[in-house]
Design an enzyme around this catalytic site. Sequence first.
Site, PDB file in Angstrom:
ATOM      1  N   HIS A 361       0.830  -1.202   0.000  1.00  0.00           N
ATOM      2  CA  HIS A 361       0.000   0.000   0.000  1.00  0.00           C
ATOM      3  C   HIS A 361       0.865   1.254   0.000  1.00  0.00           C
ATOM      4  CE1 HIS A 361      -2.941  -2.724   2.457  1.00  0.00           C
ATOM      5  NE2 HIS A 361      -2.808  -3.115   1.224  1.00  0.00           N
ATOM      6  N   CYS A 674       0.724  -1.102 -19.905  1.00  0.00           N
ATOM      7  CA  CYS A 674       0.754  -0.342 -18.660  1.00  0.00           C
ATOM      8  C   CYS A 674       1.670  -1.052 -17.672  1.00  0.00           C
ATOM      9  CB  CYS A 674      -0.668  -0.247 -18.089  1.00  0.00           C
ATOM     10  SG  CYS A 674      -0.733   0.465 -16.443  1.00  0.00           S
TER      11      CYS A 674
END
Length: 744
Positions: A361, A674
């Site tokens: 995160h 990507c």
Amino acid sequence: MIDRSESESRKLLVRLRDTMAEEAAGQERLDKITHLTADSMGTEVCSVYLFRDDDTLELCATEGLKQEAVHRTRMKLGEGLVGRVARTGKMVNTADAPSERGFRYMPETGEEIFSSFLGLPIQRLGEKLGVLVVQTKDKREFTHDEIYALEVVAMVLAEMAELGAFVGEGAALKARHTQPTMIRGITGQEGTTEGHVWLHEPRVVVTNLVTEDPQRERERLRTAVEQLRVSVDEMLEGASGEQLEVLEAYRMFANSKGWRTRMEEDIDRGLSAEAAVEKEQSVARARMSQVADPYLRERLHDLDDLSNRLLRILTGQGRETGAEMPADPILVARNIGPAELLDYGRRLKGIVLEEGSVGSHAAIVARALAIPLVIHAQRITNEALNGDHIMVDGDHGIVHLRPDDSVVSAFRDKIAMQAQAQERYTSIRQKPATSLCGKRVTLLMNAGLLADLPSLPTSGAEGVGLFRTELQFLIRNQMPRRKELVETYKRVMDAAGDKPVVFRTLDIGSDKVLPYMKPNDEPNPALGWRAIRVGLDKPGVMRMQIQALLRAASGRPLSVMFPFVAQYEEFRAARDEVQKAVAIERKLGRAVPEKITIGTMLETPSLAYASKKFFEDVEFISIGGNDLKQFFFAADRENERVRRRYDTLNVSFLTFLEGIVQRCSESGTPLSFCGEDAGRPIEAVCLAAIGLHKLSMRPASIGPVKSLVMRTDLDALYDVICDARERGEQSVRESVLEYLRWNG
């Protein structure tokens, strides 16, 4: 009841305290401690070995060995019994040292007449500082009480070393936290920066190690533990999911009789309450470094965190120390959650973590905020002090703490060159990325926060090729409401204006676990229940998110793509959810997007071999290079041992990608790439050369990639790639670099 051994330990501690209180130079203090320890324990020898560098120990003080050996006797990590203690962090207790495995005789010390040997690591909170040794002529093993007494001396030495009590001449007696230090970690987010250290959790300094009133210290410990229990119970109120499980583990430790009993025993032997807590914490840290099981390591982390909380209660040293955050803060922490990181926001110039992962995160938020990040920077929280000068090289995963002038000069030259390059890119910001052979390459940016959107006009990006919607879920302690999501997505579209935004639906699981979602105990979460699999099995969240996107669009065009689709059926089921949501919105009389484009990420090799019907049905595909590469090479991108072994410009991987380009070309399916490799100029031009003419990357990479595309003949570069492939080269990198050098 205090037994004789406890009284003897307390006497030794008091004598040590009195010795430390005397005015003396560092060497003199060490000499007094070795004399005092040998005298108190009734041994002929007591010696202190300290690290002079990461791999070398030096004899710094001794009682009983030859004095001329002090500062002359050195040994490498693992060499001899002393080196073995230093390397393993474990005690060696033997009655016959010369017959012990790994024994090495040091003739200059005169130790040949001593048989028994007891060596213990001098360490503080898992950081190894040296080795403490006692020896006798008699052949005997040392008793439990003698071992404990030496453990106490070792702890005192470690604490006093932290406080600078043994500073003297030579590398082994250098002052701590003053020397230039280079730490190698792993790149979490690219970029280079310099600033001054801001510790997320300032270290607790224990200055009173010894007590002559055990009863009072027991009472202080009891009161502090009770306060800790109350605070944990308060945290439990309103907690749910994984957070609840973590806090339940906290409560289990906070109520552990064994933990408290061990600390009380340490107090009875003469330690203060703070010293007893830190002694147990050091034991836990030492165990942590030797435990491979992730569950056990996590539980030891829980105990470590609780120890920190208890120390702050006992010492009154909270997180708010009164120190003022520097103007150019580089955050240093063991680890940090996404919400805490967002609280700091763009004030931070860089982040350095002892733990973390490239997909954590914290790494996601750091990328979103374009803040250089280095992870796995071992010992950084022990080495760094608030305000220390620090330079962070996120490109190579290197941290320079308190750098010397030569490093500062070289580093600033690098930063200046990068700044000059960015200035050059400003002149081409509004120009299309067109190659020398006339091929047009579309460059898009990745985003995940509203804070990213100001980069859209300034970076030269032609749109947002990937908006990560999971960050709005990860930074909260409970599920966001649909109304909140509608507002967030609407602001994203408003900020983008007429430029396209592709929203990726919730990509959770693997290393992205929601704090309020019950975790699954999976042996390999990267290949487990994640992303679209969670969305299809628990469709409530997916439906809410799709409804929020439809309402945020307010009639405007909308592009949605699904993550981690492995087969056609998954895409079809997810697309059906969108179509159902559109039908419901129409029935409710709400505006629906004038055009909805539904695509998918291709992150698993299986999808590249899906049926022709899939390629005809899907409206666009975005290759997710990070996951696809790790599955293609069977190399975990979190594992530093294997992830760097496999090159994006490997012939087999480029050939595989070219096959996807061919299938999309045959079906007329729009295709983009990507991932981190899209933002690396060399890799980017190679991807463009094989037919990937739409690339999505972090905003800071758009200028460098555009610049190289505009200076490259992609047709000629493709010939170079084909020639290297024909020659049987494993990677085309060297051939490509040579071509670009001659034609750049």
